[in-house]
Motif scaffolding. Sequence first.
Motif, short mmCIF file in Angstrom:
data_model
loop_
_atom_site.label_atom_id
_atom_site.label_comp_id
_atom_site.label_asym_id
_atom_site.label_seq_id
_atom_site.Cartn_x
_atom_site.Cartn_y
_atom_site.Cartn_z
N GLY A 1 10.89 -16.99 -24.09
CA GLY A 1 10.07 -16.14 -23.22
C GLY A 1 8.94 -16.96 -22.64
N TRP A 2 9.27 -17.72 -21.60
CA TRP A 2 8.28 -18.67 -21.07
C TRP A 2 7.07 -17.97 -20.47
CZ3 TRP A 2 8.52 -23.32 -22.71
CH2 TRP A 2 9.75 -23.94 -22.95
N ASN A 3 5.92 -18.54 -20.71
CA ASN A 3 4.72 -18.16 -19.97
C ASN A 3 3.90 -19.44 -19.81
OD1 ASN A 3 3.34 -18.65 -22.38
ND2 ASN A 3 3.48 -16.51 -23.01
N ARG A 4 2.79 -19.32 -19.12
CA ARG A 4 2.02 -20.53 -18.80
C ARG A 4 1.56 -21.25 -20.07
NH1 ARG A 4 -2.97 -22.30 -18.01
NH2 ARG A 4 -3.15 -24.05 -16.55
N GLN A 5 1.10 -20.46 -21.04
CA GLN A 5 0.57 -21.06 -22.26
C GLN A 5 1.64 -21.87 -23.00
OE1 GLN A 5 -1.44 -18.20 -24.71
NE2 GLN A 5 -2.05 -19.72 -26.21
N LYS A 6 2.86 -21.28 -23.06
CA LYS A 6 3.95 -21.98 -23.75
C LYS A 6 4.34 -23.25 -23.02
CE LYS A 6 6.10 -18.16 -26.18
NZ LYS A 6 7.27 -17.31 -26.33
N ARG A 7 4.33 -23.18 -21.66
CA ARG A 7 4.69 -24.37 -20.88
C ARG A 7 3.71 -25.50 -21.15
NH1 ARG A 7 6.43 -20.81 -16.72
NH2 ARG A 7 8.71 -20.91 -16.61
N VAL A 8 2.41 -25.16 -21.10
CA VAL A 8 1.38 -26.18 -21.33
C VAL A 8 1.53 -26.76 -22.74
CG1 VAL A 8 -1.11 -26.52 -21.59
CG2 VAL A 8 -0.23 -25.16 -19.69
N TYR A 9 1.73 -25.86 -23.70
CA TYR A 9 1.88 -26.25 -25.10
C TYR A 9 3.05 -27.23 -25.25
CZ TYR A 9 1.66 -25.16 -30.19
OH TYR A 9 1.51 -25.20 -31.54
N ASP A 10 4.20 -26.84 -24.67
CA ASP A 10 5.40 -27.67 -24.84
C ASP A 10 5.29 -29.00 -24.09
OD1 ASP A 10 6.32 -25.74 -26.43
OD2 ASP A 10 8.11 -25.24 -25.25
N LEU A 11 4.64 -28.97 -22.92
CA LEU A 11 4.47 -30.23 -22.18
C LEU A 11 3.59 -31.18 -22.98
CD1 LEU A 11 4.05 -29.19 -18.43
CD2 LEU A 11 5.86 -30.61 -19.46
N ALA A 12 2.51 -30.64 -23.55
CA ALA A 12 1.62 -31.47 -24.37
C ALA A 12 2.38 -32.01 -25.58
CB ALA A 12 0.40 -30.65 -24.83
N LEU A 13 3.22 -31.16 -26.17
CA LEU A 13 3.99 -31.56 -27.34
C LEU A 13 4.96 -32.70 -27.00
CD1 LEU A 13 5.02 -31.07 -30.26
CD2 LEU A 13 6.53 -29.31 -29.35
N ILE A 14 5.71 -32.51 -25.90
CA ILE A 14 6.69 -33.54 -25.52
C ILE A 14 5.98 -34.85 -25.16
CG2 ILE A 14 8.40 -34.16 -23.75
CD1 ILE A 14 9.16 -31.13 -23.76
N ALA A 15 4.88 -34.72 -24.40
CA ALA A 15 4.13 -35.93 -24.03
C ALA A 15 3.62 -36.64 -25.28
CB ALA A 15 2.96 -35.55 -23.11
N GLY A 16 3.11 -35.87 -26.22
CA GLY A 16 2.61 -36.45 -27.46
C GLY A 16 3.70 -37.19 -28.21
N ILE A 17 4.89 -36.58 -28.29
CA ILE A 17 6.00 -37.20 -29.02
C ILE A 17 6.43 -38.50 -28.34
CG2 ILE A 17 8.44 -36.93 -29.62
CD1 ILE A 17 7.87 -33.97 -30.13
N VAL A 18 6.60 -38.44 -27.02
CA VAL A 18 7.03 -39.63 -26.28
C VAL A 18 6.01 -40.76 -26.44
CG1 VAL A 18 7.48 -40.56 -23.97
CG2 VAL A 18 8.45 -38.36 -24.64
N LEU A 19 4.73 -40.39 -26.34
CA LEU A 19 3.66 -41.38 -26.46
C LEU A 19 3.68 -42.01 -27.86
CD1 LEU A 19 1.26 -42.34 -24.68
CD2 LEU A 19 -0.19 -40.81 -26.01
N TYR A 20 3.87 -41.17 -28.87
CA TYR A 20 3.90 -41.67 -30.25
C TYR A 20 5.06 -42.65 -30.45
CZ TYR A 20 4.52 -42.07 -35.23
OH TYR A 20 4.69 -42.59 -36.48
N LEU A 21 6.25 -42.23 -30.01
CA LEU A 21 7.43 -43.07 -30.21
C LEU A 21 7.27 -44.41 -29.49
CD1 LEU A 21 10.36 -40.47 -29.88
CD2 LEU A 21 9.36 -41.39 -31.97
N ALA A 22 6.76 -44.34 -28.24
CA ALA A 22 6.58 -45.57 -27.46
C ALA A 22 5.56 -46.49 -28.13
CB ALA A 22 6.13 -45.22 -26.04
N THR A 23 4.45 -45.91 -28.60
CA THR A 23 3.42 -46.71 -29.27
C THR A 23 3.98 -47.35 -30.53
OG1 THR A 23 1.83 -45.10 -28.48
CG2 THR A 23 1.04 -46.67 -30.11
N PHE A 24 4.70 -46.55 -31.31
CA PHE A 24 5.24 -47.06 -32.57
C PHE A 24 6.18 -48.24 -32.32
CE2 PHE A 24 7.94 -47.46 -36.21
CZ PHE A 24 7.20 -47.05 -37.29
#
Lengths: 87, 192, 370
Positions: C9-32
């Motif tokens: 059930g997408w809404n703006r808050q979930k989109r922002v949350y998930d984008l931040a989550l995915i960006a965080g994961i990608v950034l972590y993996l790349a840094t590691f």
Amino acid sequence: MLVTIVEGGLVALGVYLAAGVLFAVPFLLNGAGRIDQDAAGGSRGFKLLVFPGVVALWPLLVGPWRRSRQRTERSPHRDAAIAGDRR
Amino acid sequence: MIAPLRSRHRRLTLLLAVTAPVVFVSALASRSPVPPMEGNELADLQNRLTADAIPVTTYVLPEHLEFARSWWPADSIRTTGSGTGMGMGMVEWRWDGRFVGLRLTLSTSAPDLLVYFVPPAGTGDEPRGGAELLADDAVLLGSFDGVEAQFFELPALPVMDGSRAVLYSLAHGRIVSSWSFGGMATVESRGD
Amino acid sequence: MGHSYRAVGWNRQKRVYDLALIAGIVLYLATFVGVGFTLHPGATAETMLIRALGTGAFLLLHLVLAIGPLCRVDSRFLPLLYNRRHLGVATFVLGLLHGGFALVQFHALGDLNPLVSVFVSNPRVDSVAQFPFQPLGVIALVILFLMAATSHDFWLANLTAPVWKSLHMLVYLAYLLLVGHVSLGVLQAETSPVLAGAVGIGMAGLLALHLLAGASEVAVDRGRDAATGAAGSAAGHSSLGLSSLREEDSAFVDVCAVSEIDEKRARLVSVAGDRVAVFRYDGKFSAVSNACQHQNGPLGEGCVIDGLITCPWHGYQYRPLDGASPEPFTEKVPTFRVQIRSGRVLIDPTPLPAGTPVEPALIGEGASDG
């Protein structure tokens, strides 16, 4: 010995999950909508998303589907309210 | 949360607060001792490793046996079985008195390899399960990083006949290559 | 709920949350991977990936497990809780990739079925240092799978929140197994204290947070019991009726003074074996069972918005009068009778069936009695 036990366990798991797949397909096409009206018009994405869970936890859904009724929530207040109603 | 779940949650977190530290601390306490490493000296050796030292022995998996036999004299290889699921190639061991070096000469896909020094076994204290299991008094020299050749400093223990350097697969919990100091170099691997 | 299910059930808050989550994961993996190759230039890409995914999943699990107690300690963390299930699914996906790569790397090249090999290749169950740590990871992954697979609202509605919560409490077992997986696995090979220190600090922090939040919950229950005049919490909930003011209203239980409840807010009281939220709004008082039907969130910690009791976790709403969600939604919670006497709020400790309409108590009606 250990290999035989583990292999046996994996076969049993395979049989359980295969039964889950056989259950999940008709359940998601028909049964889910009978116990939960929100599932009746559920999107394909929804069905795809809950499919793995239905395959894994199908025994929990057999009862509600057979009774065509959603499971009722149990809590101290809900139980006491029902008991009080009966008196 | 409803009251019954709240108390279950409380019990679970209390149980976790006791068990998790116990698991963590006992795992750390039972780690094999690690000898002090001298970084610079090791780095120099690392660079020299690919140069001129003489290979002492090799270890091969059955699938590489034919290849290895044609490459090395047959009597320098003693191997009797397979390591389950291992994708390893040959291991080349070298020893210069204070350091033990090793190099994988075929491609490897096992990044979980640890190098141990194993003092000579006393009578009857070979670990249960045979020669491919690690003795309890083994000393961890370090982890083998992968395709690169690598040297490890030996502990300040007497290196004598019967002491061995072993390459141990953490994932499989078994020795995949072993080399004896002194005497004839041997390779040990037991079949399943 | 009251509308057809969608995948998300997408809404703006979930989109922002998930984008931040995915960006965080990608950034972590790349840094590691980047830092890893700098420190260990000889390591293979597979090794780096296995380690990056494994540490990423373990870190994310710490975050997931910290959100609950953080929200109990400080409500400013509630936005993190709103979409916690997506964090859980991401944790499972990282764990699955870690396990999948490790399975291929370590067990797929032999003649034994890799899944069998994971369980049988290391027989040293009699040793701590060489304990077979991989099966621990597999069992934890199965638990994370069950949680991820049941994260859709369909499961909350059809298992019911208490059953769903019980299932999801397996996460504590998963965490214990993963502490074992990490400390009996990679920490045995690690000669530097950095990783062991990080795991120790993470574990200590998480456990301290849970014990702190748990202690504050115990204090809430004790405090509310005392407020009802019962002889301490040890006397249990059944004795609460003894604090009645009048014989004919012997069932009613004292909650607090009228002035102690802020407008559009609630006060908690423990009766009939669980917490009740007594709300004050527009000069009226109504009481409902504290557990939201959606995920058993604490309704009493929410507030009245647009005349509706609103759960602080996911915004599910209930009418104060009958504890029912407005059409087309179908959630209902049990209700309680409320009275105002001598400037005090009292409730009948007998719960009424979920959705039963109850006349709200008015401030004015209590004044004449007092």
